[in-house]
Design a protein around this motif. Structure first.
Motif, PDB file in Angstrom:
ATOM      1  N   CYS A  37       0.867  -1.173  -0.028  1.00 49.20           N
ATOM      2  CA  CYS A  37      -0.028  -0.099  -0.115  1.00 49.20           C
ATOM      3  C   CYS A  37       0.898   1.441  -0.103  1.00 49.20           C
ATOM      4  O   CYS A  37       1.714   1.451   0.869  1.00 49.20           O
ATOM      5  N   HIS A  40       0.000   3.645   3.364  1.00 43.31           N
ATOM      6  CA  HIS A  40       0.576   3.450   4.693  1.00 43.31           C
ATOM      7  C   HIS A  40       1.796   2.410   4.720  1.00 43.31           C
ATOM      8  O   HIS A  40       2.062   1.948   3.805  1.00 43.31           O
ATOM      9  N   CYS A  61      -5.296  -0.074   5.670  1.00 51.31           N
ATOM     10  CA  CYS A  61      -5.679   1.195   6.244  1.00 51.31           C
ATOM     11  C   CYS A  61      -6.807   1.753   5.700  1.00 51.31           C
ATOM     12  O   CYS A  61      -7.523   2.827   6.082  1.00 51.31           O
TER      13      CYS A  61
END
Ligand code: ZN
Length: 551
Positions: A37, A40, A61
């Motif tokens: 990701c 995050h 997240c």
């Protein structure tokens, strides 16, 4: 303000895997893609991109959305800025409006009239009988929104009653205008609504119930409706296309409907045109195997040949099926032969084989001169294929023609031609823009030639070669005159070359991994080298092009 239709069309052009893939390293995971990701900090990937839904989602997240949202979040852009950025990456020309909601008017007109056509079907025995006799079920009528268009007078009356300005209806493609009067284009026809890939109504097709010489007609090209790019039924088929990795192209609306009814839910049709380059972006989505299933008559065979040429050159998996005995897929389903269709779909004739067979069988191989001509055609054709397909089909063609394999081999042998496997839409666009940029700013040519070779070009290889050799070429001229193609600044060119090479080497890596005919030692060598290239590219460097040794 950016025109809404224009945004919708842009969304149809882009692929979220392509967009996100420029920023995040994505790996295939079932029918989705997975990566770390970017929003995050994480060590194990929980960031999923779904090509069928065109959405991303992070289970770590909670970040999620479409390609536009991704760009907004990642690059910290406003909504219009993100759209403009995407449009420029895809060389897409956005339209702007002064007022609000201009384009959505047409869509509302199409929706309203579509509902009315649908309701008319209930009241028209002749149309219902036609559908029943073709074997179309009530569920299919519902699913495809099939309707009926009555007389021109009734249509005009309906539009006036519902306060739809006739001019708006004309802009939506429903009415024509002649000698100072509007008239309905679709009269006494069974109606097949046509939708965009995202499921928005864009036009109608109609099948005559009278003696009209044109059995099928479509709405004309409008702002919303681009026939040469759309596929009938795609919005209903796409989920299954991604899941099953298979797409079936047939000739008519009725074939699509009947195949879906028989459980072949990945069937789509072109809209009265042959398969062309313009269809490729849609066909490539989800990288399905493509099956071209046409009638076995002259027209069907010719269309299949064109499709097989196009799809083999673009390295599509799949092949051709011809229906014999005057039966089309719709008739076969109606006659209860769905099992037979399944068996046919299971073993299509591979595109390259189909092309070679057709070239040989349609030529006069019994005279030396005829044989020479067929040989030349086959050799030329083989030269347009990837090295892998050449390796596979040179022995086949050689045995068919009774000619040694050496005589069929082309001179250009380079591992660089491998990644032509299946390129993304973005690369096509990048190719044109690179060529256009060099036409306008020849001083940048060296920079490009340092990092790439014409063999890395896929769709516009010939144009690029002509440009480098200072020759004239029709495609080159077309690119020169096409004002919609973006010309890069030096800075942009560097960035675009970086993206281009990243996609190119990533694809090369992927192909080498899967290619098991390669000696292990060579395989390891290329794997290492391409990984190294990709890492350098990610750091913003360009990697010099070296001609690669033959496989
Ligand atoms: Zn996250």
């Amino acid at each position: 303000m950016i025109d809404n239709n224009s945004i919708e069309q842009l969304k149809q052009t882009i692929d979220i895997v392509d967009v996100v893939g420029n920023y995040v390293e994505l790996k295939k995971n079932g029918s989705n893609f997975k990566g770390l990701c970017p929003f995050h900090d994480e060590k194990t990937p929980s960031f999923i991109v779904s090509p069928s839904k065109q959405l991303y989602k992070c289970f770590g997240c909670g970040a999620g959305g479409d390609a536009i949202k991704f760009l907004m979040e990642f690059e910290k852009l406003s909504y219009p800025e993100a759209i403009e950025k995407l449009a420029s990456q895809y060389n897409f020309t956005l339209r702007y409006t002064k007022g609000e909601h201009q384009g959505s008017d047409e869509r509302r007109v199409l929706e309203t009239v579509g509902r009315w056509y649908r309701a008319n079907l209930e009241r028209n025995e002749k149309a219902k009988e036609y559908l029943a006799q073709r074997g179309v079920s009530l569920a299919s009528i519902e699913k495809f929104g099939i309707g009926y268009a009555p007389s021109s007078e009734e249509t005009l009356l309906f539009l006036q009653r519902t306060m739809i300005p006739l001019q708006k209806a004309a802009e939506a493609g429903l009415l024509g205008y002649e000698q100072g009067r509007y008239y309905a284009r679709l009269i006494d026809r069974v109606i097949f609504p046509i939708f965009s890939p995202s499921g928005m109504p864009v036009g109608f097709g109609g099948r005559t119930l009278g003696n009209h010489p044109a059995k099928y007609i479509n709405s004309p090209q409008t702002k919303l409706f681009n026939k040469s790019r759309l596929l009938y039924g795609y919005h209903l088929a796409k989920e299954q296309i991604y899941k099953k990795r298979r797409l079936i192209v047939v000739e008519g609306y009725m074939d699509v409907i009947m195949l879906h009814q028989a459980g072949f839910q990945t069937a789509v049709a072109t809209l009265g045109t042959a398969l062309t380059n313009d269809h490729l972006p849609l066909l490539k989505k989800g990288e399905p195997e493509v099956i071209v299933a046409y009638d076995g008559d002259r027209a069907g065979i010719d269309a299949a040949m064109k499709a097989a040429l196009l799809l083999s050159r673009h390295n599509f998996d799949g092949g051709v099926i011809l229906f014999d005995g005057g039966m089309d897929p719709a008739d076969m389903v109606n006659a209860g032969n769905a099992d037979l269709i399944e068996a046919l779909f299971a073993s299509p004739i591979p595109f390259a084989k189909f092309v070679i067979d057709m070239m040989v069988s349609s030529g006069k191989t019994d005279t030396p001169k005829g044989k020479e001509e067929v040989f030349k055609a086959v050799k030329n054709y083989l030269g347009t294929l990837s090295m892998f397909l050449q390796e596979e089909y040179i022995p086949y063609a050689s045995s068919l023609l009774g000619i040694s394999t050496a005589r069929l081999k082309t001179d250009k042998k380079s591992i660089a031609s491998i990644p032509q496997q299946s390129i993304l839409t973005l690369s096509d666009i990048a190719e044109k823009s690179i060529i256009k940029t060099l036409l306008k700013t020849p001083t940048l040519t060296d920079m490009v030639l340092d990092v790439m070779d014409s063999s890395m070009f896929h769709t516009h290889k010939e144009a690029f070669e002509a440009l480098i050799q200072g020759r004239q070429n029709s495609e080159l001229l077309a690119i020169d005159f096409d004002d919609s193609i973006k010309i890069y600044s030096e800075e942009e060119l560097k960035k675009q070359l970086n993206y281009f090479l990243r996609r190119y080497y990533a694809k090369a890596l992927d192909i080498i991994k899967k290619y098991d005919k390669l000696p292990l030692e060579k395989k390891m060598f290329y794997l290492r080298r391409y990984k190294e290239y990709i890492n350098k590219l990610k750091q913003g460097e360009l990697v010099p092009y070296e001609s690669h040794s033959t496989l």
